[in-house]
Design a protein around this motif. Sequence first.
Motif, PDB file in Angstrom:
ATOM      1  N   HIS A 181      -4.046  11.458  -0.001  1.00 29.74           N
ATOM      2  CA  HIS A 181      -4.528  10.485   0.964  1.00 29.74           C
ATOM      3  C   HIS A 181      -3.383   9.576   1.405  1.00 29.74           C
ATOM      4  O   HIS A 181      -2.478   9.263   0.615  1.00 29.74           O
ATOM      5  N   LYS A 182      -3.460   9.133   2.647  1.00 29.01           N
ATOM      6  CA  LYS A 182      -2.364   8.345   3.209  1.00 29.01           C
ATOM      7  C   LYS A 182      -2.319   6.926   2.640  1.00 29.01           C
ATOM      8  O   LYS A 182      -1.244   6.327   2.549  1.00 29.01           O
ATOM      9  N   THR A 183      -3.483   6.375   2.310  1.00 26.94           N
ATOM     10  CA  THR A 183      -3.557   4.994   1.820  1.00 26.94           C
ATOM     11  C   THR A 183      -4.486   4.924   0.610  1.00 26.94           C
ATOM     12  O   THR A 183      -5.278   5.842   0.358  1.00 26.94           O
ATOM     13  N   PHE A 184      -4.399   3.807  -0.082  1.00 31.48           N
ATOM     14  CA  PHE A 184      -5.306   3.622  -1.215  1.00 31.48           C
ATOM     15  C   PHE A 184      -6.747   3.537  -0.733  1.00 31.48           C
ATOM     16  O   PHE A 184      -7.654   4.114  -1.356  1.00 31.48           O
ATOM     17  N   PRO A 237      -2.496   6.625  -7.631  1.00 30.77           N
ATOM     18  CA  PRO A 237      -1.753   5.960  -6.554  1.00 30.77           C
ATOM     19  C   PRO A 237      -0.260   6.256  -6.657  1.00 30.77           C
ATOM     20  O   PRO A 237       0.321   6.252  -7.744  1.00 30.77           O
ATOM     21  N   GLY A 238       0.353   6.565  -5.515  1.00 34.98           N
ATOM     22  CA  GLY A 238       1.786   6.828  -5.501  1.00 34.98           C
ATOM     23  C   GLY A 238       2.182   8.217  -5.950  1.00 34.98           C
ATOM     24  O   GLY A 238       3.372   8.506  -6.084  1.00 34.98           O
ATOM     25  N   LEU A 239       1.207   9.096  -6.178  1.00 31.49           N
ATOM     26  CA  LEU A 239       1.501  10.476  -6.571  1.00 31.49           C
ATOM     27  C   LEU A 239       0.950  11.433  -5.524  1.00 31.49           C
ATOM     28  O   LEU A 239      -0.121  11.211  -4.958  1.00 31.49           O
ATOM     29  N   THR A 240       1.685  12.522  -5.280  1.00 33.44           N
ATOM     30  CA  THR A 240       1.180  13.559  -4.390  1.00 33.44           C
ATOM     31  C   THR A 240       0.120  14.384  -5.115  1.00 33.44           C
ATOM     32  O   THR A 240      -0.001  14.332  -6.352  1.00 33.44           O
ATOM     33  N   SER A 241      -0.627  15.156  -4.365  1.00 30.20           N
ATOM     34  CA  SER A 241      -1.630  16.003  -4.997  1.00 30.20           C
ATOM     35  C   SER A 241      -0.973  17.044  -5.891  1.00 30.20           C
ATOM     36  O   SER A 241      -1.530  17.399  -6.936  1.00 30.20           O
ATOM     37  N   ALA A 242       0.227  17.521  -5.514  1.00 24.35           N
ATOM     38  CA  ALA A 242       0.938  18.481  -6.359  1.00 24.35           C
ATOM     39  C   ALA A 242       1.322  17.844  -7.694  1.00 24.35           C
ATOM     40  O   ALA A 242       1.228  18.483  -8.753  1.00 24.35           O
ATOM     41  N   GLU A 243       1.737  16.581  -7.654  1.00 24.68           N
ATOM     42  CA  GLU A 243       2.097  15.880  -8.901  1.00 24.68           C
ATOM     43  C   GLU A 243       0.864  15.645  -9.765  1.00 24.68           C
ATOM     44  O   GLU A 243       0.926  15.771 -11.000  1.00 24.68           O
ATOM     45  N   LEU A 244      -0.245  15.326  -9.121  1.00 22.41           N
ATOM     46  CA  LEU A 244      -1.478  15.143  -9.883  1.00 22.41           C
ATOM     47  C   LEU A 244      -1.948  16.469 -10.475  1.00 22.41           C
ATOM     48  O   LEU A 244      -2.386  16.520 -11.637  1.00 22.41           O
ATOM     49  N   ASP A 245      -1.856  17.543  -9.700  1.00 20.48           N
ATOM     50  CA  ASP A 245      -2.234  18.863 -10.215  1.00 20.48           C
ATOM     51  C   ASP A 245      -1.420  19.209 -11.462  1.00 20.48           C
ATOM     52  O   ASP A 245      -1.949  19.772 -12.433  1.00 20.48           O
ATOM     53  N   ASP A 289       0.839  -1.200   0.000  1.00 20.11           N
ATOM     54  CA  ASP A 289       0.000   0.000   0.000  1.00 20.11           C
ATOM     55  C   ASP A 289       0.876   1.252   0.000  1.00 20.11           C
ATOM     56  O   ASP A 289       2.034   1.229   0.437  1.00 20.11           O
ATOM     57  N   THR A 290       0.315   2.346  -0.483  1.00 22.06           N
ATOM     58  CA  THR A 290       1.039   3.607  -0.516  1.00 22.06           C
ATOM     59  C   THR A 290       0.052   4.765  -0.530  1.00 22.06           C
ATOM     60  O   THR A 290      -1.159   4.560  -0.663  1.00 22.06           O
ATOM     61  N   TYR A 291       0.588   5.957  -0.389  1.00 18.65           N
ATOM     62  CA  TYR A 291      -0.249   7.155  -0.470  1.00 18.65           C
ATOM     63  C   TYR A 291      -0.728   7.345  -1.910  1.00 18.65           C
ATOM     64  O   TYR A 291      -0.264   6.688  -2.849  1.00 18.65           O
ATOM     65  N   GLY A 292      -1.633   8.264  -2.071  1.00 17.44           N
ATOM     66  CA  GLY A 292      -2.129   8.569  -3.404  1.00 17.44           C
ATOM     67  C   GLY A 292      -2.939   9.840  -3.384  1.00 17.44           C
ATOM     68  O   GLY A 292      -3.144  10.455  -2.327  1.00 17.44           O
ATOM     69  N   SER A 293      -3.418  10.241  -4.550  1.00 15.79           N
ATOM     70  CA  SER A 293      -4.166  11.485  -4.672  1.00 15.79           C
ATOM     71  C   SER A 293      -5.396  11.277  -5.550  1.00 15.79           C
ATOM     72  O   SER A 293      -5.440  10.355  -6.375  1.00 15.79           O
ATOM     73  N   THR A 294      -6.353  12.151  -5.376  1.00 12.43           N
ATOM     74  CA  THR A 294      -7.545  12.163  -6.219  1.00 12.43           C
ATOM     75  C   THR A 294      -7.829  13.591  -6.651  1.00 12.43           C
ATOM     76  O   THR A 294      -7.423  14.553  -5.989  1.00 12.43           O
ATOM     77  N   ALA A 295      -8.525  13.728  -7.775  1.00 15.29           N
ATOM     78  CA  ALA A 295      -8.917  15.049  -8.264  1.00 15.29           C
ATOM     79  C   ALA A 295     -10.283  14.946  -8.921  1.00 15.29           C
ATOM     80  O   ALA A 295     -10.671  13.885  -9.434  1.00 15.29           O
ATOM     81  N   SER A 296     -11.014  16.040  -8.908  1.00 16.81           N
ATOM     82  CA  SER A 296     -12.298  16.113  -9.580  1.00 16.81           C
ATOM     83  C   SER A 296     -12.440  17.450 -10.273  1.00 16.81           C
ATOM     84  O   SER A 296     -11.794  18.433  -9.900  1.00 16.81           O
TER      85      SER A 296
END
Length: 579
Positions: free
Chosen positions: A399-402, A367-375, A308-315
């Motif tokens: 988010h800390k986990t998937f 998954p595995g990307l920070t919110s800054a990387e996703l942005d 498991d790892t951190y990850g990010s979401t966007a809408s």
Amino acid sequence: MSTRSVLAWSAVLVALAAVLARDRFFFFFSADSVCRTIPIDAAWPSTTAWGRLNETVDGKLIATVPIAAPCHKTLNGEPNSLYDEERCAVLRDTWFLPETHLESPSSPMSYLFSNDTCNPWSGPDTPCTTGTDAVYVINATEVSDIQEGVRFATENNIRLVIRNTGHDYLGKSTGAHSLSIWIHNFKSTELLQYSSSEYTGPAVKMGAGVESLEAYKFAASHGLVVAGGNCPTVALAGGFIQGGGHGPLASKYGLAADTVLEMEVVTPTGDYVIASPKENTDLFWALRGGGGGTFGVVTSATVKAFTDTYGSTASMMVANTGANADALYSAIGGLIQKALPGLVDAGAFVVWIVAPFGFMISPAVAPGLTSAELDKLMQPMIDILKGAGLEYQYSSAQHKTFLESFESYSQATSWNVSDYNVGGRLIPRALALERTDELVGAIRHISTTAFMSGVSYNVASADAGGGAAHPYFRETLFGLALGTPVNYTDWGATLAGQGRITHDLIPALARLTPEGGAAYLNEANFEQSDFQRTLYGENYERLLAIKRKYDPKSIMYARTAVGSEEWEERGDGRLCRVK
């Protein structure tokens, strides 16, 4: 012997055969008969025979009662003691929720496959019948329950149906005049340290009824993730994986079918076998993407588990005001060309919606990307919207986990699958990037009057493990799933909406790939005329040979499944061989 004597003896023998068949001492119709037996036939098992089956499966046989029965005064032509106006009102309030049908052993989640035979809105004086639902259901919790069901259906020449959660756009999990085996309650989960020549590492063994969210929670409790679906209530081993299975981790780990290590299966001959790279290897290949409901009943799947790892979401949301429509669809072209490739190549999974109300991304999962990387990956789309003067809403979160990531959006964006007739098409990267304007034109034609979802991922470099998923997946940039609404008070309108999918909306996409093209098996149009090529591609002939090997009497049938072209469903629901 005189002619009259011959005729007399013939009549006696025919009558005797019918009686014996009814009592199951002599099977007048074999599994090779032209048509499956239905309740009006003399060969249909007697009440006593069904009672013996119920005893054999420890009381797990259920006589089907449509869940809308409380809304009707008659049931199958008789006064209905279940009629209850208050219960009917409650049912109407919850009918649109998948969970209402999920816990039913027989109710089709996709309403089209009910054939409108017991509608909670049609009025109490309208007859309620079992219709296209199974006549009986075995609530299987043991392998032996499945084996007994397969044996009974074979001996009595009855249509056999396999049902799990009922998440099913193609009508595979229901069928008129059938015996259904319900595997929803195979709920075991087990953490393994797996070791073989192909893979060494953590794995999760799950029963066929384990749903996506259940699997995610179990894996998370051990610091792991598994590849599953985007809908929390889709069961993984029993159907999802057999269609290939894409989800929020697809761009990182491949299709769910790519992660399978082995399966436990009851074959159509009633044998309980292991399918793996070492045992029944052809069956193992077929079950990973070759379709459910036809090769056997999968009772468990063992799949790779990953750290498991951190990850990010966007809408994102852009409303279609009418005046901004040209700019909006131009921006969708920009998304396809300038944003999606980078997102999926970085491991993101992007679900985007185009409908009469406008455009939205809901969500992008990274998954595995920070919110800054996703942005940063989303910035090309933001620049396009700003340049076009389009108003938009955008947000992202880390988010800390998937599991935390999944739970942040899965409930808010869980579209009700029972409200739509569905079809779909896979869009290869070359088409999306080289013929963007034509593709956007087709998207606009469809989405101005229908609901459309683009599901974007990259499984080109995933370890397919030699599975049977359509080779087109490896070229796909996104799949388009489209839907027309079910009208619960106008059956004709519902059928017309399905007709639009078959004769207008899907062809608008298919014309862009005249040399081939494909659809995701779990989100396809059940009326697809060339389903062998569209759903299975170059794998079809090999899959058909495997089907005939493991199911020599063609016991298992499902719409658009391998070998289904050898059967037809007649107007009265009877399943018959094509002559």
